[in-house]
Every structure is written in C-alpha cells, then in structure tokens.
Write an enzyme that holds these catalytic residues in place. Structure first.
Site, PDB file in Angstrom:
ATOM      1  N   PHE A   1       0.862  -1.187   0.000  1.00 25.41           N
ATOM      2  CA  PHE A   1       0.000   0.000   0.000  1.00 25.41           C
ATOM      3  C   PHE A   1       0.894   1.230   0.000  1.00 25.41           C
ATOM      4  O   PHE A   1       1.627   1.479   0.954  1.00 25.41           O
ATOM      5  CB  PHE A   1      -0.958   0.051   1.204  1.00 25.41           C
TER       6      PHE A   1
ATOM      7  N   ASP B   1       9.336   2.914   1.962  1.00 19.29           N
ATOM      8  CA  ASP B   1       8.165   3.729   2.263  1.00 19.29           C
ATOM      9  C   ASP B   1       7.918   3.625   3.769  1.00 19.29           C
ATOM     10  O   ASP B   1       7.342   2.654   4.252  1.00 19.29           O
ATOM     11  CB  ASP B   1       6.957   3.225   1.468  1.00 19.29           C
TER      12      ASP B   1
ATOM     13  N   LYS C   1       2.535  11.487   7.085  1.00 19.57           N
ATOM     14  CA  LYS C   1       1.657  11.257   8.246  1.00 19.57           C
ATOM     15  C   LYS C   1       2.120  12.006   9.498  1.00 19.57           C
ATOM     16  O   LYS C   1       1.830  13.188   9.637  1.00 19.57           O
ATOM     17  CB  LYS C   1       1.545   9.750   8.515  1.00 19.57           C
TER      18      LYS C   1
HETATM   19  C1  LIG Z   1       2.948   2.912   3.651  1.00 18.02           C
HETATM   20  C2  LIG Z   1       2.066   4.004   3.131  1.00 18.02           C
HETATM   21  N1  LIG Z   1       2.451   4.709   2.052  1.00 18.02           N
HETATM   22  C3  LIG Z   1       1.704   5.702   1.557  1.00 18.02           C
HETATM   23  C4  LIG Z   1       0.492   6.039   2.118  1.00 18.02           C
HETATM   24  C5  LIG Z   1      -0.333   7.125   1.511  1.00 18.02           C
HETATM   25  O1  LIG Z   1      -0.367   8.256   2.305  1.00 18.02           O
HETATM   26  P1  LIG Z   1      -1.482   9.390   2.058  1.00 18.02           P
HETATM   27  O2  LIG Z   1      -2.793   8.786   2.472  1.00 18.02           O
HETATM   28  O3  LIG Z   1      -1.061  10.529   2.936  1.00 18.02           O
HETATM   29  O4  LIG Z   1      -1.451   9.717   0.606  1.00 18.02           O
HETATM   30  C6  LIG Z   1       0.052   5.330   3.242  1.00 18.02           C
HETATM   31  C7  LIG Z   1      -1.258   5.649   3.853  1.00 18.02           C
HETATM   32  O5  LIG Z   1      -1.852   4.886   4.568  1.00 18.02           O
HETATM   33  C8  LIG Z   1       0.857   4.286   3.755  1.00 18.02           C
HETATM   34  O6  LIG Z   1       0.468   3.574   4.819  1.00 18.02           O
END
Ligand SMILES: Cc1ncc(COP(=O)(O)O)c(C=O)c1O
Length: 401
Positions: free
Chosen positions: A141, A226, A255
């Site tokens: 994700f 990530d 976040k």
């Molecule tokens: C590992 C990871 N990458 C990217 C994102 C995407 O972040 P955003 O919702 O701020 O676009 C998330 C969101 O849950 C995430 O958990």
C-alpha cells in the site's frame, strides 16, 4: 446541534461512499483520547493511520502552527521562505539524509520518488529511454493515485481504474529469491514498506531486508523504503529500517511528520537520487510552505525530545505481551513491532468488524483491516495504565465468544 444520526445521514447522502467508518462522530481530541459529540470518550487505537503519533492536538505543535499562521502561511516555491532551510537542516540531521524534498500527502511523496528514481536510472545508471523498471511487492500500500494503484494487488484499490503506467514488476513480500529473480539491467529501484501496514501489519522474515540491501547495492538498485506509516517512532525506532540494520537510499515519510495538524510528507535521499531533479521538473504549490515546515519542525521536536520513540518501544512490548497472553479461541496471531500491532482472528470469528464495534462500546476505537485483522496503533504517548486498561477491553471482547 445536529444529532449523530443526522450527521451520518447527511454524510451518507452527500459524500462519496469511499470509506466505511465506524458510526462515531468525533468532535475533540487530546493526547490518546477522542470524544464524540455525545460526550463519550474513546482511546484512539488508530491514530489516524499513524498520523497522530504525537497524540491529538499536541500543545507545542499547536503553538508552532498558530505562531506561523499569524506570520506567513504560503509563498509557493517561486520565492524562498525562512522555515524551509531550517526544516531541511533538522530533518537531515535527524535522519542522516543528504537531500530533502517536501511534499504534502504520502502518495505525493511516493510519486515523487518514482519520478526521481526513473530519472536517476536514465541519467546515472544508464538505462535506455523509457525502459526503467521498479520492483514492488504484492499486498503493497503506497497510496491512491493512478500511478500507485496501477501496481497494487488489492482488487479494491486497483480494479476498474485502468489503464495504468507500465514499468513495475510485482514480487511477493519477504521472498528474497523472488526479488533476486525479478532484477534486470533495467531495474532502477525497489519500492517497499519495512512492515506492510495496510496489508495487516505484515512483518518480513528476519534477514530479508539485509539481503535486499545487499542485492540492491550489488546491482545498482535504489532501495526506496516507504516509511510513511512505519516511520517517526511507530515501530519503536525513529525509522523501521533501524530494526533491520540497514539504510535505504531513499526514505519516504509523511503522516506523523505533522503530528496530524496538516498534510506534510517528504522524500529523503542521498545526494545522487534527488540530485537529478532540475528546476521545473517537479513541484507542488503547497510543498515546503512555511506553515507546513514550522509544523513539521515542531512535530519532530516533540517526537524526539519528549521520549515518544522510546515510549513506543516500551509500551509496544507491554501491549504485545498483553495481547499474546489473552486466552481466546478466535485469535489466530498477534504480530507487530513497537506500537504497530495487529490481532488476526480465525475465519470462524466472522470478521474483525464486529469486534471493533464491541471495542467501541467499551471506549476503544480500533480499525478492522482485510476482514479478519484488528489493527492497533495508539498515539505514542500512551501510558502503561492506559495500555493495561486497553488490554482489559481487548480481553473482554476477544475472550467473550
Ligand atoms: C505505507 C504508506 N504509504 C503511503 C500512504 C499514503 O499516504 P497518504 O494517504 O497521505 O497519501 C500510506 C497511507 O496509509 C501508507 O500507509
């Protein structure tokens, strides 16, 4: 004042139904707690998907936001502002990065990294034009943009939104042989979460990331971690890569970079990767604005200076042990690291959602994910007393069936 039922009805009528929230309408938050409009208090065990690591409405972040908002909020990057360099300096010092590129949402940071590693592949690695490949993992994700959902293996995220961009190869998470087999001369990057959060808090086998690091170095592949969810203390370390004893070439954070006050994300890298971007090749109206930078600086300061990362490790261990000690025939597995935890239920339990509803009735907000898993990720300021109280509620709900 509108009632809970009336507000939910209006949301249902006027909003797109792209979420299925628990039916609780929140109006106030402080530390680990949130309150609904009827005055009920809940322990937040989701922390806005780990964006509120510092606790709700942290007073120091609030103060920084108010002071900056009264002075200057947005300049665009057409001009410079007096917060950006300080933000760069503090993030770089904390994470050991050489270059920083601020964006807003997590998905934007991921998109930015994809652009940068492709360009790096052509200009530095010497990959033929338009042939760059990025390896990603199944059940990943990384966000919701068209670029990102194109390489998602989750049908809800992916299906019906094509056509998608080419250039991605998908391998199983945690399988080093599959990763090795997917590498070609055109591989520019491996984009991966240190622990797969949305997939249900999936921790990779010991030694996986050390082997990944070795292969990336050997084949000239940019390792992009990530850490948008795992980073900034969530797993009991500043970055989850520390558990693996490795360093990424590119790290994505978001976040909790703002403690929940504002969307702030960043791409952190060595000089080489972000070094390929020249004026006009990437940008964002709000990315790096003074308000975001001031908020992020305060969010990082309280995270490190108030011992939240250490508390995450300690309380995570306590929470994990307590969950593991619950005697229940419906618990299949308890897993996680630091305060990024999950309880997976057996299929016969009938799905995690009803247990989240039962927890809500006992004053805990937790989120079901992928049917059978309850995800637990409270703010990192949680105390031992609060963990113990939460464990009593989990035990009551999970053992009572
Ligand atoms: C590992 C990871 N990458 C990217 C994102 C995407 O972040 P955003 O919702 O701020 O676009 C998330 C969101 O849950 C995430 O958990």
């Amino acid at each position: 004042m509108k009632t809970t039922a009336a507000l939910i009805e209006t949301e249902h009528l006027l909003g797109a139904h792209n979420y299925k929230p628990l039916d609780v309408v929140l109006t106030r938050g402080e530390g680990v707690f949130v309150w609904d409009i009827e005055g009920n208090r809940y322990l937040d065990c989701l922390s806005a998907y780990s964006a509120v690591n510092q606790g709700h409405c942290h007073p120091m972040i609030f103060k920084a936001m108010m002071e900056q908002a009264q002075k200057l909020t947005l300049t665009s990057r057409a001009f410079r502002n007096d917060q950006l360099a300080l933000f760069y300096e503090e993030v770089a010092a904390l994470t050991g990065s050489h270059k920083v590129l601020p964006m807003n949402s997590g998905a934007e940071a991921v998109e930015t990294a994809i652009k940068a590693v492709r360009k790096w592949g052509y200009e530095v690695k010497g990959v033929a034009a338009d042939q760059a490949e990025i390896i990603v993992c199944s059940n990943n994700f990384h966000g919701r943009t068209i670029g990102i959902v194109g390489f998602s293996t989750d049908p809800d995220s992916h299906d019906g939104f094509g056509p998608f961009a080419p250039g991605f190869k998908i391998v199983p998470f945690g399988d080093i042989d599959a990763f090795r087999a997917a590498i070609s001369e055109n591989t520019v990057a491996f984009l991966v979460e240190p622990i797969q959060g949305e997939a249900g808090v999936i921790v990779p086998p010991a030694g996986y990331f050390a082997a990944v690091r070795e292969l990336c170095t050997k084949h000239g592949i940019t390792l992009v971690l990530d850490e948008i969810q795992t980073g900034l203390g969530r797993t009991g370390k500043l970055l989850a890569e520390e558990h693996e004893g490795i360093e990424a070439d590119v790290t994505l954070i978001g976040k909790a970079l703002s403690g929940g006050f504002y969307p702030v994300s960043a791409v952190l890298s060595n000089s080489e990767v972000l070094g390929v971007l020249k004026p006009g090749q990437h940008g964002s109206t709000f990315g790096g604005n003074p308000l975001a930078c001031a908020i992020a600086r305060a969010a990082l300061k309280v995270l490190t200076e108030e011992g939240m990362i250490e508390n995450s490790a300690l309380m995570g261990e306590r929470f994990m042990k307590g969950l593991t000690d619950i005697r229940s025939n419906i618990i299949k597995e308890v897993r996680g690291r630091g305060l990024m935890l999950a309880v997976e239920l057996v299929p016969e339990a009938g799905g995690a959602r009803k247990y989240c509803e039962a927890l809500k009735a006992r004053g805990i907000l937790a989120k079901d994910t992928h049917g059978d898993t309850i995800r637990i990720a409270p703010p990192l300021v949680i105390t031992a007393t609060e963990v113990d109280w939460a464990l009593e509620q989990f035990a009551a709900v999970l053992a009572s069936t």
